[in-house]
Design an enzyme around this catalytic site. Sequence first.
Site, PDB file in Angstrom:
ATOM      1  N   VAL A  35       5.908 -13.978 -24.140  1.00 40.17           N
ATOM      2  CA  VAL A  35       6.605 -13.664 -22.900  1.00 40.17           C
ATOM      3  C   VAL A  35       7.504 -14.652 -22.355  1.00 40.17           C
ATOM      4  O   VAL A  35       7.043 -15.954 -22.079  1.00 40.17           O
ATOM      5  CB  VAL A  35       5.730 -12.991 -21.999  1.00 40.17           C
ATOM      6  CG1 VAL A  35       4.828 -13.882 -21.113  1.00 40.17           C
ATOM      7  CG2 VAL A  35       6.673 -12.081 -20.872  1.00 40.17           C
TER       8      VAL A  35
ATOM      9  N   CYS B 209       0.793  -1.209   0.018  1.00 38.60           N
ATOM     10  CA  CYS B 209      -0.069  -0.124  -0.071  1.00 38.60           C
ATOM     11  C   CYS B 209       1.049   1.188  -0.148  1.00 38.60           C
ATOM     12  O   CYS B 209       1.884   1.244   0.859  1.00 38.60           O
ATOM     13  CB  CYS B 209      -0.959  -0.008   1.264  1.00 38.60           C
ATOM     14  SG  CYS B 209      -1.859   1.499   1.384  1.00 38.60           S
TER      15      CYS B 209
ATOM     16  N   HIS C 148      -3.953  -0.733  -5.879  1.00 39.12           N
ATOM     17  CA  HIS C 148      -4.394  -2.047  -6.949  1.00 39.12           C
ATOM     18  C   HIS C 148      -4.489  -1.923  -8.276  1.00 39.12           C
ATOM     19  O   HIS C 148      -4.147  -2.487  -9.198  1.00 39.12           O
ATOM     20  CB  HIS C 148      -5.684  -2.771  -5.965  1.00 39.12           C
ATOM     21  CG  HIS C 148      -5.587  -3.004  -4.653  1.00 39.12           C
ATOM     22  ND1 HIS C 148      -6.660  -3.103  -3.952  1.00 39.12           N
ATOM     23  CD2 HIS C 148      -4.813  -3.475  -3.998  1.00 39.12           C
ATOM     24  CE1 HIS C 148      -6.258  -3.364  -2.756  1.00 39.12           C
ATOM     25  NE2 HIS C 148      -5.063  -3.447  -2.872  1.00 39.12           N
ATOM     26  N   GLU C 149      -5.144  -0.530  -8.505  1.00 36.36           N
ATOM     27  CA  GLU C 149      -5.636  -0.540  -9.968  1.00 36.36           C
ATOM     28  C   GLU C 149      -4.456  -0.245 -10.714  1.00 36.36           C
ATOM     29  O   GLU C 149      -4.240  -0.561 -11.986  1.00 36.36           O
ATOM     30  CB  GLU C 149      -6.499   0.767  -9.857  1.00 36.36           C
ATOM     31  CG  GLU C 149      -7.841   0.637  -9.275  1.00 36.36           C
ATOM     32  CD  GLU C 149      -7.817   0.692  -7.911  1.00 36.36           C
ATOM     33  OE1 GLU C 149      -8.922   1.084  -7.183  1.00 36.36           O
ATOM     34  OE2 GLU C 149      -7.015   1.042  -7.203  1.00 36.36           O
TER      35      GLU C 149
ATOM     36  N   SER D  98       8.732 -16.913 -19.180  1.00 36.04           N
ATOM     37  CA  SER D  98       8.173 -16.827 -18.271  1.00 36.04           C
ATOM     38  C   SER D  98       8.984 -16.480 -16.875  1.00 36.04           C
ATOM     39  O   SER D  98       8.469 -16.265 -15.727  1.00 36.04           O
ATOM     40  CB  SER D  98       7.424 -18.297 -17.895  1.00 36.04           C
ATOM     41  OG  SER D  98       8.510 -19.327 -17.758  1.00 36.04           O
TER      42      SER D  98
ATOM     43  N   ASP E  73      -0.142  -5.803   0.342  1.00 40.40           N
ATOM     44  CA  ASP E  73      -1.283  -6.061  -0.334  1.00 40.40           C
ATOM     45  C   ASP E  73      -1.271  -7.354  -0.877  1.00 40.40           C
ATOM     46  O   ASP E  73      -0.225  -7.687  -1.291  1.00 40.40           O
ATOM     47  CB  ASP E  73      -1.947  -4.924  -1.364  1.00 40.40           C
ATOM     48  CG  ASP E  73      -2.470  -3.739  -0.731  1.00 40.40           C
ATOM     49  OD1 ASP E  73      -2.832  -3.975   0.484  1.00 40.40           O
ATOM     50  OD2 ASP E  73      -2.076  -2.814  -1.011  1.00 40.40           O
TER      51      ASP E  73
END
EC number: 1.7.1.13
Length: 155
Positions: free
Chosen positions: A75, A53, A94-95, A77, A60
């Site tokens: 991609v 956070c 979070h967004e 890995s 989080d």
Amino acid sequence: MSEKTIYSDLKQLGSNASIPQNPEDAILERVANPQAGTPYCVRFTAPEFTSLCPMTGQPDFAHLVIDYVPGQWLVESKSLKLFLFSFRNHGAFHEDCTVTIGKRLVELLEPEWLRIGGYWYPRGGIPIDVFFQTGAAPQNVWIPEQGVPNYRGRG
């Protein structure tokens, strides 16, 4: 003399690579898609994704599901794993975390289609789910549901 392959330019796979300090320093790598022109979906699941956070510094946690229909690139890995791990000490909402991951992959891969679901565990009693995708899903590819149930406490 060794023959050059689609894997020859990879720097992290097969080497002792450390976790980057932050997402900006993380190096995502790609390889040529040997099945380019064949429509199919690739899924990565990170059920224990962590970040911080930005206000409290508290951890989080999220369950991430990344689906993409590759074009010319896949991609690598291990580089994806190190990129995701680089968020462990990174403070962002979070967004921002979810959309940043999606945009970095789109920039790297130029996929036919990509989506990411970020299913974040509750903070302050509120789970936050964040979804990003590049457009409508292709009609000629099987793209399964992400399969992450809505958060449910007791009751």
